[in-house]
Write a protein that holds these residues in place. Structure first.
Motif, PDB file in Angstrom:
ATOM      1  N   SER A  31       0.833  -1.191   0.000  1.00 26.56           N
ATOM      2  CA  SER A  31       0.000   0.000   0.000  1.00 26.56           C
ATOM      3  C   SER A  31       0.873   1.247   0.000  1.00 26.56           C
ATOM      4  CB  SER A  31      -0.923  -0.006   1.226  1.00 26.56           C
ATOM      5  OG  SER A  31      -0.180   0.282   2.386  1.00 26.56           O
ATOM      6  N   VAL A  32       0.232   2.363  -0.182  1.00 25.24           N
ATOM      7  CA  VAL A  32       0.946   3.639  -0.174  1.00 25.24           C
ATOM      8  C   VAL A  32       1.647   3.840   1.165  1.00 25.24           C
ATOM      9  CG1 VAL A  32       0.607   6.144  -0.290  1.00 25.24           C
ATOM     10  CG2 VAL A  32      -0.622   4.664  -1.847  1.00 25.24           C
ATOM     11  N   SER A  33       1.047   3.353   2.249  1.00 29.22           N
ATOM     12  CA  SER A  33       1.627   3.499   3.586  1.00 29.22           C
ATOM     13  C   SER A  33       2.992   2.855   3.702  1.00 29.22           C
ATOM     14  CB  SER A  33       0.709   2.872   4.638  1.00 29.22           C
ATOM     15  OG  SER A  33      -0.567   3.402   4.562  1.00 29.22           O
ATOM     16  N   ASP A  34       3.268   1.850   2.866  1.00 30.30           N
ATOM     17  CA  ASP A  34       4.542   1.151   2.935  1.00 30.30           C
ATOM     18  C   ASP A  34       5.678   1.914   2.244  1.00 30.30           C
ATOM     19  OD1 ASP A  34       3.305  -0.950   4.288  1.00 30.30           O
ATOM     20  OD2 ASP A  34       2.811  -1.987   2.416  1.00 30.30           O
TER      21      ASP A  34
ATOM     22  N   ASN B 297       8.395   9.463  -1.234  1.00 31.56           N
ATOM     23  CA  ASN B 297       7.742   8.804  -2.374  1.00 31.56           C
ATOM     24  C   ASN B 297       6.223   8.918  -2.264  1.00 31.56           C
ATOM     25  OD1 ASN B 297      10.443   7.632  -1.916  1.00 31.56           O
ATOM     26  ND2 ASN B 297       9.972   6.487  -3.771  1.00 31.56           N
ATOM     27  N   ARG B 298       5.734   8.775  -1.029  1.00 27.27           N
ATOM     28  CA  ARG B 298       4.301   8.928  -0.789  1.00 27.27           C
ATOM     29  C   ARG B 298       3.850  10.323  -1.226  1.00 27.27           C
ATOM     30  NH1 ARG B 298       3.165   7.736   5.267  1.00 27.27           N
ATOM     31  NH2 ARG B 298       5.048   6.535   5.138  1.00 27.27           N
TER      32      ARG B 298
ATOM     33  N   LEU C 273       1.052  11.203  -3.937  1.00 28.38           N
ATOM     34  CA  LEU C 273      -0.220  11.739  -3.455  1.00 28.38           C
ATOM     35  C   LEU C 273      -0.383  13.247  -3.639  1.00 28.38           C
ATOM     36  CD1 LEU C 273      -0.521   9.682  -0.153  1.00 28.38           C
ATOM     37  CD2 LEU C 273      -1.671   9.271  -2.337  1.00 28.38           C
ATOM     38  N   GLN C 274       0.676  13.950  -3.938  1.00 29.05           N
ATOM     39  CA  GLN C 274       0.620  15.415  -4.061  1.00 29.05           C
ATOM     40  C   GLN C 274      -0.496  15.886  -4.994  1.00 29.05           C
ATOM     41  OE1 GLN C 274       1.520  17.824  -6.545  1.00 29.05           O
ATOM     42  NE2 GLN C 274       1.239  19.503  -5.091  1.00 29.05           N
ATOM     43  N   PRO C 275      -0.723  15.225  -6.136  1.00 28.86           N
ATOM     44  CA  PRO C 275      -1.814  15.689  -7.011  1.00 28.86           C
ATOM     45  C   PRO C 275      -3.207  15.540  -6.387  1.00 28.86           C
ATOM     46  CG  PRO C 275      -0.305  14.253  -8.227  1.00 28.86           C
ATOM     47  CD  PRO C 275       0.080  14.176  -6.782  1.00 28.86           C
TER      48      PRO C 275
ATOM     49  N   GLN D  76      -2.025  10.078   5.250  1.00 32.40           N
ATOM     50  CA  GLN D  76      -0.847   9.435   4.657  1.00 32.40           C
ATOM     51  C   GLN D  76       0.394  10.337   4.674  1.00 32.40           C
ATOM     52  OE1 GLN D  76      -0.379   6.301   3.641  1.00 32.40           O
ATOM     53  NE2 GLN D  76      -2.464   5.743   4.217  1.00 32.40           N
ATOM     54  N   LEU D  77       0.165  11.648   4.669  1.00 30.15           N
ATOM     55  CA  LEU D  77       1.297  12.576   4.593  1.00 30.15           C
ATOM     56  C   LEU D  77       1.597  13.267   5.920  1.00 30.15           C
ATOM     57  CD1 LEU D  77       0.639  14.208   1.098  1.00 30.15           C
ATOM     58  CD2 LEU D  77       2.173  12.300   1.689  1.00 30.15           C
ATOM     59  N   ALA D  78       0.974  12.809   6.997  1.00 30.81           N
ATOM     60  CA  ALA D  78       1.163  13.464   8.299  1.00 30.81           C
ATOM     61  C   ALA D  78       2.620  13.475   8.739  1.00 30.81           C
ATOM     62  CB  ALA D  78       0.294  12.787   9.356  1.00 30.81           C
TER      63      ALA D  78
END
Length: 191
Positions: free
Chosen positions: A2-5, A10-11, A15-17, A33-35
Motif C-alpha cells: 500500500s501507499v503506507s509502505d 515517495n508517498r 499523493l501530491q496531485p 498518509q502525509l502526516a
C-alpha cells in the motif's frame, strides 16, 4: 503493498496531485498518509498547501469527536506530526467517550511508552487485560512493557498468552520465542 509502505517522500510524490482532490474523503486520507512529512523540506507554497489540508483533517475529525475511533485516528495523525500533547488529548477524549475503547487504550499506552511514562501505560494495559482477557494485542503490549521493565517472568506470561490467543501472528510468535530464549528456556523456544 500500500501507499503506507512507501517512504514518506515517495508517498508525497504519488499523493501530491490528490491534495486538492474534489472528494473530501480522498483529501482526508491524503492528509493521514502525509502526516509524517517534514514540512520544512518543502517549498513554502507546498508546505502551506499541506497545512491547509491538515487543518481540514483536524476540523473533520473534531466534528466527529463523539466517535472514539475518529479521535483515535486523530491522535495517530498528531503522533505522526510529532504533537504528543494533542495526541494525548485526543486519546483522553476518545476514552472519555468510551472508557473501554481498546484501540484508544493501546495507543495511549504506546504514547506513554514514547513519553517514558511506562507506569501509566502499565495501569492502562492492566485495566485493558481485565476488560479484554481474550485480546492478544493487549497481552502482547503488556508483555513488551514488562520486557522493557526487565520483569521477564511477567513478560513471559503475557507473551505466552498473546501467542496462545493468536498463534498465527508471526510477530507474537517471534517475540515469545525470543523471550523464552532470553530466559534460558531453549527447548520450549525450539518447540
Amino acid at each position: 503493498a500500500s501507499v503506507s509502505d512507501l517512504p514518506v517522500p515517495n508517498r508525497y510524490q504519488l499523493l501530491q496531485p490528490l491534495i486538492e482532490d474534489p472528494v473530501k474523503y480522498v483529501r482526508l486520507e491524503v492528509a493521514r498518509q502525509l502526516a509524517e512529512l517534514p514540512l520544512q523540506q518543502l517549498p513554502e507554497i507546498y508546505a502551506n498547501q499541506l497545512l491547509s489540508l491538515y487543518a481540514e483533517f483536524i476540523e473533520a475529525s473534531e466534528f466527529n469527536a463523539d466517535m472514539p475511533g475518529t479521535m483515535t485516528d486523530l491522535a495517530l495523525f498528531y503522533i505522526n506530526r510529532g504533537d504528543y500533547v494533542a495526541a494525548e488529548s485526543s486519546l483522553d477524549h476518545a476514552l472519555l467517550v468510551s472508557s473501554e475503547y481498546l484501540p484508544a487504550i493501546l495507543n495511549l499506552a504506546d504514547l506513554y511508552r514514547m513519553l517514558e511514562r511506562e507506569n501509566e501505560g502499565e495501569i492502562l494495559l492492566q485495566r485493558a487485560i481485565e476488560s479484554y482477557p481474550d485480546s492478544a494485542d493487549t497481552a502482547h503490549a503488556l508483555g513488551l512493557l514488562y520486557i522493557r521493565a526487565q520483569r521477564m517472568d511477567l513478560a513471559r506470561d503475557h507473551l505466552e498468552t498473546a501467542f496462545n490467543l493468536a498463534p498465527d501472528n508471526a510477530r507474537y510468535v517471534l517475540v515469545y520465542v525470543l523471550a523464552l530464549e532470553r530466559l534460558g528456556e531453549i527447548p520450549e523456544a525450539v518447540r
